[in-house]
Design a protein around this motif. Structure first.
Motif, PDB file in Angstrom:
ATOM      1  N   TYR A 112      35.608  39.345  46.918  1.00 36.12           N
ATOM      2  CA  TYR A 112      36.889  38.994  46.318  1.00 36.12           C
ATOM      3  C   TYR A 112      36.698  38.012  45.181  1.00 36.12           C
ATOM      4  CZ  TYR A 112      37.005  34.599  49.047  1.00 36.12           C
ATOM      5  OH  TYR A 112      36.742  33.361  49.585  1.00 36.12           O
ATOM      6  N   ASN A 113      37.640  38.054  44.252  1.00 35.28           N
ATOM      7  CA  ASN A 113      37.669  37.116  43.133  1.00 35.28           C
ATOM      8  C   ASN A 113      38.629  35.994  43.500  1.00 35.28           C
ATOM      9  OD1 ASN A 113      36.029  38.743  41.449  1.00 35.28           O
ATOM     10  ND2 ASN A 113      37.793  40.017  40.990  1.00 35.28           N
ATOM     11  N   ASN A 114      38.184  34.772  43.315  1.00 35.43           N
ATOM     12  CA  ASN A 114      38.984  33.599  43.573  1.00 35.43           C
ATOM     13  C   ASN A 114      39.400  33.035  42.213  1.00 35.43           C
ATOM     14  OD1 ASN A 114      39.638  30.783  43.859  1.00 35.43           O
ATOM     15  ND2 ASN A 114      38.814  30.879  45.941  1.00 35.43           N
ATOM     16  N   SER A 115      40.666  33.171  41.883  1.00 34.48           N
ATOM     17  CA  SER A 115      41.115  32.774  40.548  1.00 34.48           C
ATOM     18  C   SER A 115      41.064  31.262  40.341  1.00 34.48           C
ATOM     19  CB  SER A 115      42.524  33.294  40.276  1.00 34.48           C
ATOM     20  OG  SER A 115      43.435  32.741  41.207  1.00 34.48           O
ATOM     21  N   GLY A 116      41.288  30.479  41.381  1.00 35.84           N
ATOM     22  CA  GLY A 116      41.278  29.022  41.241  1.00 35.84           C
ATOM     23  C   GLY A 116      39.898  28.475  40.940  1.00 35.84           C
ATOM     24  N   TRP A 117      38.895  28.986  41.652  1.00 33.12           N
ATOM     25  CA  TRP A 117      37.535  28.515  41.436  1.00 33.12           C
ATOM     26  C   TRP A 117      36.790  29.390  40.438  1.00 33.12           C
ATOM     27  CZ3 TRP A 117      36.721  27.703  47.347  1.00 33.12           C
ATOM     28  CH2 TRP A 117      37.286  26.484  47.706  1.00 33.12           C
ATOM     29  N   ARG A 118      37.462  30.412  39.945  1.00 38.11           N
ATOM     30  CA  ARG A 118      36.899  31.320  38.944  1.00 38.11           C
ATOM     31  C   ARG A 118      35.510  31.807  39.344  1.00 38.11           C
ATOM     32  NH1 ARG A 118      39.021  28.147  33.632  1.00 38.11           N
ATOM     33  NH2 ARG A 118      41.201  28.553  34.057  1.00 38.11           N
ATOM     34  N   ARG A 119      35.452  32.347  40.547  1.00 40.26           N
ATOM     35  CA  ARG A 119      34.186  32.892  41.015  1.00 40.26           C
ATOM     36  C   ARG A 119      34.459  34.090  41.907  1.00 40.26           C
ATOM     37  NH1 ARG A 119      32.649  28.027  45.121  1.00 40.26           N
ATOM     38  NH2 ARG A 119      33.705  28.838  46.954  1.00 40.26           N
ATOM     39  N   THR A 120      33.420  34.854  42.117  1.00 39.02           N
ATOM     40  CA  THR A 120      33.497  36.000  43.011  1.00 39.02           C
ATOM     41  C   THR A 120      32.677  35.701  44.252  1.00 39.02           C
ATOM     42  OG1 THR A 120      33.749  37.532  41.162  1.00 39.02           O
ATOM     43  CG2 THR A 120      32.962  38.460  43.234  1.00 39.02           C
ATOM     44  N   GLU A 121      33.277  35.900  45.403  1.00 42.77           N
ATOM     45  CA  GLU A 121      32.570  35.724  46.671  1.00 42.77           C
ATOM     46  C   GLU A 121      32.077  37.094  47.117  1.00 42.77           C
ATOM     47  OE1 GLU A 121      31.768  32.967  47.875  1.00 42.77           O
ATOM     48  OE2 GLU A 121      33.220  31.556  47.104  1.00 42.77           O
ATOM     49  N   ASN A 122      30.771  37.209  47.336  1.00 40.55           N
ATOM     50  CA  ASN A 122      30.150  38.428  47.859  1.00 40.55           C
ATOM     51  C   ASN A 122      29.675  38.108  49.268  1.00 40.55           C
ATOM     52  OD1 ASN A 122      29.997  40.359  45.512  1.00 40.55           O
ATOM     53  ND2 ASN A 122      29.102  38.513  44.611  1.00 40.55           N
ATOM     54  N   LEU A 123      30.379  38.642  50.250  1.00 43.64           N
ATOM     55  CA  LEU A 123      30.118  38.298  51.638  1.00 43.64           C
ATOM     56  C   LEU A 123      29.720  39.533  52.443  1.00 43.64           C
ATOM     57  CD1 LEU A 123      33.361  36.160  52.092  1.00 43.64           C
ATOM     58  CD2 LEU A 123      31.069  35.293  51.572  1.00 43.64           C
ATOM     59  N   LYS A 124      28.960  39.292  53.506  1.00 37.89           N
ATOM     60  CA  LYS A 124      28.578  40.354  54.433  1.00 37.89           C
ATOM     61  C   LYS A 124      29.017  39.905  55.828  1.00 37.89           C
ATOM     62  CE  LYS A 124      24.005  38.368  54.990  1.00 37.89           C
ATOM     63  NZ  LYS A 124      22.591  38.480  54.764  1.00 37.89           N
ATOM     64  N   ARG A 125      29.384  40.877  56.653  1.00 37.91           N
ATOM     65  CA  ARG A 125      29.842  40.548  58.004  1.00 37.91           C
ATOM     66  C   ARG A 125      28.628  40.132  58.849  1.00 37.91           C
ATOM     67  NH1 ARG A 125      34.548  41.529  60.439  1.00 37.91           N
ATOM     68  NH2 ARG A 125      35.162  43.152  58.977  1.00 37.91           N
ATOM     69  N   VAL A 126      28.810  39.045  59.596  1.00 40.67           N
ATOM     70  CA  VAL A 126      27.775  38.576  60.524  1.00 40.67           C
ATOM     71  C   VAL A 126      28.423  38.316  61.877  1.00 40.67           C
ATOM     72  CG1 VAL A 126      26.256  37.592  58.763  1.00 40.67           C
ATOM     73  CG2 VAL A 126      28.052  36.171  59.745  1.00 40.67           C
ATOM     74  N   LYS A 127      27.592  38.226  62.893  1.00 41.44           N
ATOM     75  CA  LYS A 127      28.122  37.990  64.250  1.00 41.44           C
ATOM     76  C   LYS A 127      28.031  36.549  64.626  1.00 41.44           C
ATOM     77  CE  LYS A 127      27.195  42.585  65.540  1.00 41.44           C
ATOM     78  NZ  LYS A 127      27.467  43.533  66.406  1.00 41.44           N
TER      79      LYS A 127
END
Length: 127
Positions: A112-127
């Motif tokens: 997702y793109n975070n407009s406030g911090w002007r960055r993109t978070e690239n996340l993977k699901r973990v347990k």
């Protein structure tokens, strides 16, 4: 004749524009956001709970889960690609709303793109 050619050219441009536009974004299953996520490039974590609460921390900055900043999250109305995180900082700083646009959300990845911090978070699901 020149006006007719110009009109035809404009009509062709309009047709090309509409035919090249992407179809509406595929529906995103909002329920997939619930879970534990980790950055694909480090030790940044986000947890989304089904009750609209969550937490975030970055072990690369020597912050661990028990010291995490908490947040509330919700999707924006009927739009399943936009959500808001309202962050409640562990330090006691003022709450901070962040407006986010989902790029990808599936069983294993969340981008997702975070407009406030002007960055993109690239996340993977973990347990």
């Amino acid at each position: 004749m020149r006006k007719l050619s110009l009109l035809l050219l404009m009509l062709l441009a309009v047709v090309a524009m509409f035919s090249s536009c992407k179809k509406d974004k595929e529906k995103i299953d909002k329920g997939l956001i619930v879970g534990r996520w980790q950055s694909t490039t480090g030790n940044y974590f986000e947890v989304y709970n089904s009750d609209g609460t969550g937490k975030m921390w970055n072990e690369d900055e020597d912050v661990h889960e028990d010291e995490a900043d908490t947040f509330n999250w919700e999707f924006d109305g009927n739009n399943n690609t936009k959500f808001t995180q309202t962050i409640h900082f562990h330090s006691g700083a003022a709450d901070l709303p962040q407006y986010c646009n989902i790029v990808t959300l599936d069983e294993s990845s969340f981008v997702y793109n975070n407009s406030g911090w002007r960055r993109t978070e690239n996340l993977k699901r973990v347990k």
